[in-house]
Write a protein that holds these residues in place. Structure first.
Motif, PDB file in Angstrom:
ATOM      1  N   PRO A  15       3.792  35.538  -1.997  1.00 22.05           N
ATOM      2  CA  PRO A  15       5.235  35.358  -2.192  1.00 22.05           C
ATOM      3  C   PRO A  15       6.051  36.323  -1.328  1.00 22.05           C
ATOM      4  O   PRO A  15       5.612  37.444  -1.048  1.00 22.05           O
ATOM      5  N   ASP A  16       7.232  35.881  -0.934  1.00 21.93           N
ATOM      6  CA  ASP A  16       8.108  36.722  -0.121  1.00 21.93           C
ATOM      7  C   ASP A  16       8.443  38.028  -0.847  1.00 21.93           C
ATOM      8  O   ASP A  16       8.613  39.066  -0.217  1.00 21.93           O
ATOM      9  N   ALA A  17       8.514  37.977  -2.164  1.00 24.63           N
ATOM     10  CA  ALA A  17       8.806  39.192  -2.938  1.00 24.63           C
ATOM     11  C   ALA A  17       7.716  40.248  -2.737  1.00 24.63           C
ATOM     12  O   ALA A  17       8.013  41.449  -2.717  1.00 24.63           O
ATOM     13  N   ALA A  18       6.479  39.834  -2.561  1.00 26.08           N
ATOM     14  CA  ALA A  18       5.384  40.784  -2.331  1.00 26.08           C
ATOM     15  C   ALA A  18       5.503  41.408  -0.946  1.00 26.08           C
ATOM     16  O   ALA A  18       5.229  42.598  -0.773  1.00 26.08           O
ATOM     17  N   ARG A  19       5.914  40.619   0.046  1.00 24.20           N
ATOM     18  CA  ARG A  19       6.139  41.169   1.388  1.00 24.20           C
ATOM     19  C   ARG A  19       7.280  42.177   1.347  1.00 24.20           C
ATOM     20  O   ARG A  19       7.201  43.260   1.917  1.00 24.20           O
ATOM     21  N   ARG A  20       8.335  41.839   0.633  1.00 25.77           N
ATOM     22  CA  ARG A  20       9.484  42.750   0.502  1.00 25.77           C
ATOM     23  C   ARG A  20       9.060  44.040  -0.201  1.00 25.77           C
ATOM     24  O   ARG A  20       9.470  45.132   0.186  1.00 25.77           O
ATOM     25  N   GLN A  21       8.238  43.912  -1.248  1.00 28.24           N
ATOM     26  CA  GLN A  21       7.761  45.103  -1.962  1.00 28.24           C
ATOM     27  C   GLN A  21       6.941  45.993  -1.035  1.00 28.24           C
ATOM     28  O   GLN A  21       7.083  47.216  -1.069  1.00 28.24           O
ATOM     29  N   ARG A  87      -2.376  46.176  -2.225  1.00 31.10           N
ATOM     30  CA  ARG A  87      -3.616  45.722  -1.593  1.00 31.10           C
ATOM     31  C   ARG A  87      -4.040  44.308  -1.965  1.00 31.10           C
ATOM     32  O   ARG A  87      -4.706  43.643  -1.189  1.00 31.10           O
ATOM     33  N   GLU A  88      -3.684  43.831  -3.135  1.00 30.98           N
ATOM     34  CA  GLU A  88      -4.135  42.493  -3.546  1.00 30.98           C
ATOM     35  C   GLU A  88      -3.617  41.395  -2.623  1.00 30.98           C
ATOM     36  O   GLU A  88      -4.200  40.316  -2.561  1.00 30.98           O
ATOM     37  N   HIS A  89      -2.550  41.666  -1.890  1.00 27.35           N
ATOM     38  CA  HIS A  89      -1.961  40.667  -1.000  1.00 27.35           C
ATOM     39  C   HIS A  89      -2.435  40.813   0.452  1.00 27.35           C
ATOM     40  O   HIS A  89      -2.106  39.973   1.282  1.00 27.35           O
ATOM     41  N   TRP A  90      -3.207  41.846   0.759  1.00 25.03           N
ATOM     42  CA  TRP A  90      -3.603  42.094   2.141  1.00 25.03           C
ATOM     43  C   TRP A  90      -4.765  41.207   2.559  1.00 25.03           C
ATOM     44  O   TRP A  90      -5.809  41.173   1.915  1.00 25.03           O
TER      45      TRP A  90
END
Length: 101
Positions: A15-21, A87-90
């Protein structure tokens, strides 16, 4: 001086929110380490040239006085917090460290 540059690629469907975070955490958490002298983080500039890789989601550059400062940063609790929060999104993380000559 010691320059630490990191590029983060995110998993498909992140999600874009995770990139923003990720970007916000780079800017707010990591400067809390006492050895950080300067720090920049953000998305690729989208420069349209064949030699430019715009495939990553976030770039980070951190400046330290020396390698010892970098080592303190790597072991700092807030750096570990940053990793755990994101890290979960990397999909991939690539690091380039160098010492200006």
């Amino acid at each position: 001086m010691f320059i630490h540059t990191v590029y983060f690629w995110l998993r498909e469907g992140t999600p874009d929110a995770a990139r923003r975070q990720l970007i916000d955490d780079c800017r707010t958490l990591l400067p809390q380490v006492s050895t950080v002298r300067q720090l920049w983080a953000g998305p690729p500039a989208g420069t349209p040239r064949d030699v430019v890789d715009n495939s990553y989601a976030c770039g980070l550059t951190v400046v330290f006085d020396d390698a010892a400062g970098h080592d303190i940063y790597q072991d700092a609790p807030v750096h570990h917090e940053f990793i755990e929060r994101n890290r979960e999104h990397w999909e991939r993380v690539q690091v380039y460290d160098f010492i200006p000559d």
